[in-house]
Design an enzyme around this catalytic site. Structure first.
Site, PDB file in Angstrom:
ATOM      1  N   GLY A  21    -109.867  45.312  49.207  1.00  0.00           N
ATOM      2  CA  GLY A  21    -109.515  46.754  48.985  1.00  0.00           C
ATOM      3  C   GLY A  21    -108.677  47.717  49.449  1.00  0.00           C
ATOM      4  O   GLY A  21    -110.436  48.578  50.134  1.00  0.00           O
ATOM      5  N   LYS A  49    -119.877  61.829  30.668  1.00  0.00           N
ATOM      6  CA  LYS A  49    -118.428  61.517  31.001  1.00  0.00           C
ATOM      7  C   LYS A  49    -117.444  61.960  29.750  1.00  0.00           C
ATOM      8  O   LYS A  49    -118.016  61.617  28.254  1.00  0.00           O
ATOM      9  CB  LYS A  49    -118.366  59.943  30.911  1.00  0.00           C
ATOM     10  N   GLY A  91    -108.153  51.101  49.559  1.00  0.00           N
ATOM     11  CA  GLY A  91    -107.264  52.425  49.003  1.00  0.00           C
ATOM     12  C   GLY A  91    -108.215  53.666  49.552  1.00  0.00           C
ATOM     13  O   GLY A  91    -108.421  53.296  50.939  1.00  0.00           O
ATOM     14  N   ASN A  92    -108.581  54.695  49.379  1.00  0.00           N
ATOM     15  CA  ASN A  92    -108.750  55.904  49.183  1.00  0.00           C
ATOM     16  C   ASN A  92    -109.944  55.509  50.354  1.00  0.00           C
ATOM     17  O   ASN A  92    -110.656  56.285  50.723  1.00  0.00           O
ATOM     18  CB  ASN A  92    -109.537  56.915  48.133  1.00  0.00           C
ATOM     19  N   VAL A  93    -111.163  54.938  49.270  1.00  0.00           N
ATOM     20  CA  VAL A  93    -112.690  54.689  49.661  1.00  0.00           C
ATOM     21  C   VAL A  93    -112.364  53.068  50.965  1.00  0.00           C
ATOM     22  O   VAL A  93    -112.595  53.537  51.791  1.00  0.00           O
ATOM     23  CB  VAL A  93    -113.783  54.045  48.724  1.00  0.00           C
TER      24      VAL A  93
END
Ligand code: NAD
Length: 360
Positions: free
Chosen positions: A192, A94, A194-196
């Site tokens: 949530g 990362k 959002g995108n997912v």
């Protein structure tokens, strides 16, 4: 962005890395600076026994170098386990860039970061994480080929694959608990959108599930209510909803000593990273008889899409769907071993890493 020095009390060895509480035998930690663009980056390569380290880059206005190092060490280790359990021939790594994505971002900064990645010669492959966008991946791609999520690499946004993996994971939890993965008549509380979360809600709705939704963004809630005939609840109540599944798809640490006694569903299966506030929360869930799909297993669809960027769509989809099989194995072993699902997930990852270890 100006880097503030860490407090005078800080043990200098902490910055050196090896004494750091999050240091876990990381193979390589690179501190990169570029004076011209003001880049400050840390690239942590945790483990490459399975292959080159694959993991995104996070841009965040960290208050200190130590905070950035802590994140890089912790997140890179997490990627080792995630990639191992996803069956990928990639290790864990990362990167973090110490900068404010709202103020400090420039193409030149991204190019400079790409050069740092390139200097590692493919040991670390970067991608998108918090604070970076597909456009940033394109810029990084100008100075290194060791980047995923650019237009050159066939697929951009990995979130639809994350949503597909979570959907298959939810089916696997239902199969384990009820002997059937059928979603008709099942209620899922999605926190949530959002995108997912929104894509997941669509998969669930199409499969016949009833949805209860929440988000701090009222527009997202209204869209879900009208598209999926969903019932909206306050975000503070989504874990309390009497449902078959609670799917956290917003923030981490939502499963904690306050929320666990209030849970209204016997299953937790969602995309959010680091859902358990403390490792001991896994035990608290098991004690309450709640089946928990470990987050880094169920949300691996996105990284699978990045890793398998060069295969046909149907091959990739089959790979992502295998998340359901991996979870089924985890649930069975957790029962046999009398261990939590999170512990068993870690064990399976460690077994795969040991098997690949040239030193063993
Ligand atoms: P996103 O930013 O697109 O969506 C997050 C949504 O959560 C937003 O709509 C936001 O308004 C909402 N939200 C924020 N705080 C909330 C709260 N307190 N209660 C309810 N809703 C809240 O992010 P995403 O890409 O959909 O990712 C969702 C989660 O899944 C994150 O934890 C992310 O780290 C994790 N994840 C995402 C991917 C991916 O491929 N995008 C992969 C693995 C893990």
């Amino acid at each position: 962005m100006e880097i503030t020095s860490t407090s005078k009390d800080t043990d200098p060895m902490i910055l050196a890395g090896f004494e750091h509480p999050e240091f876990d035998g990381h193979e390589k930690i690179v501190f990169g600076h570029d004076a011209k663009t003001g880049l400050y980056t840390i690239i942590a390569v945790h483990d490459t026994r399975l292959g080159p380290a694959l993991g995104g880059c996070r841009m965040w206005p960290y208050a200190s170098t130590e905070e950035a190092l802590t994140d890089a060490l912790r997140l890179s280790r997490g990627m080792t386990y995630k990639n191992a359990l996803a069956g990928l021939d990639y290790g864990g790594g990362k990167a973090v860039i110490i900068a404010d994505p709202k103020k400090d971002k420039s193409a030149q900064l991204m190019h400079a970061f790409g050069r740092k990645v390139d200097a590692l010669g493919g040991l670390y492959i970067t991608g998108e994480d918090v604070g970076l966008t597909p456009a940033d991946m394109e810029a990084i791609g100008n100075t290194t080929e060791h980047v995923r999520g650019t237009s050159k690499s066939h697929r951009g946004d990995p979130s639809p694959y994350t949503a597909l993996g979570v959907y298959c994971g939810i089916q696997s939890t239902l199969q384990h608990l009820h002997g059937s993965s059928d979603l008709h008549g099942r209620t899922v509380s999605v926190q949530g959108l959002g995108n997912v979360g929104f894509t997941l809600a669509r998969f669930l709705h199409d499969a016949g599930a009833d949805l209860v939704v929440s988000d701090i963004n009222r527009n997202a809630v209204e869209r879900a209510v009208s598209a999926f005939a969903a019932r909206a609840v306050d975000t503070r109540d989504s874990h309390k909803v009497e449902a078959d599944v609670f799917a956290p798809c917003a923030l981490g640490a939502g499963i904690n000593s306050v929320t666990i006694p209030e849970l209204g569903a016997p299953i937790i299966a969602g995309s959010a990273n680091n859902q358990l506030a403390e490792p001991s929360d896994g035990l608290a869930l098991a004690d309450r008889g709640v089946l928990y799909a470990p987050d880094y297993v169920i949300n691996a669809g996105g990284v699978i899409a990045l890793a398998r960027h060069d295969v046909e769509d149907d091959v990739l989809e089959a790979d992502v769907r295998r998340i359901g099989d991996t979870l089924a194995e985890i649930f069975e072993r957790a029962e046999t071993d009398g261990a939590t699902t999170a512990t068993v997930a870690d064990r399976i990852a460690e077994e795969r890493l040991s098997a690949a270890d040239p030193r063993s």
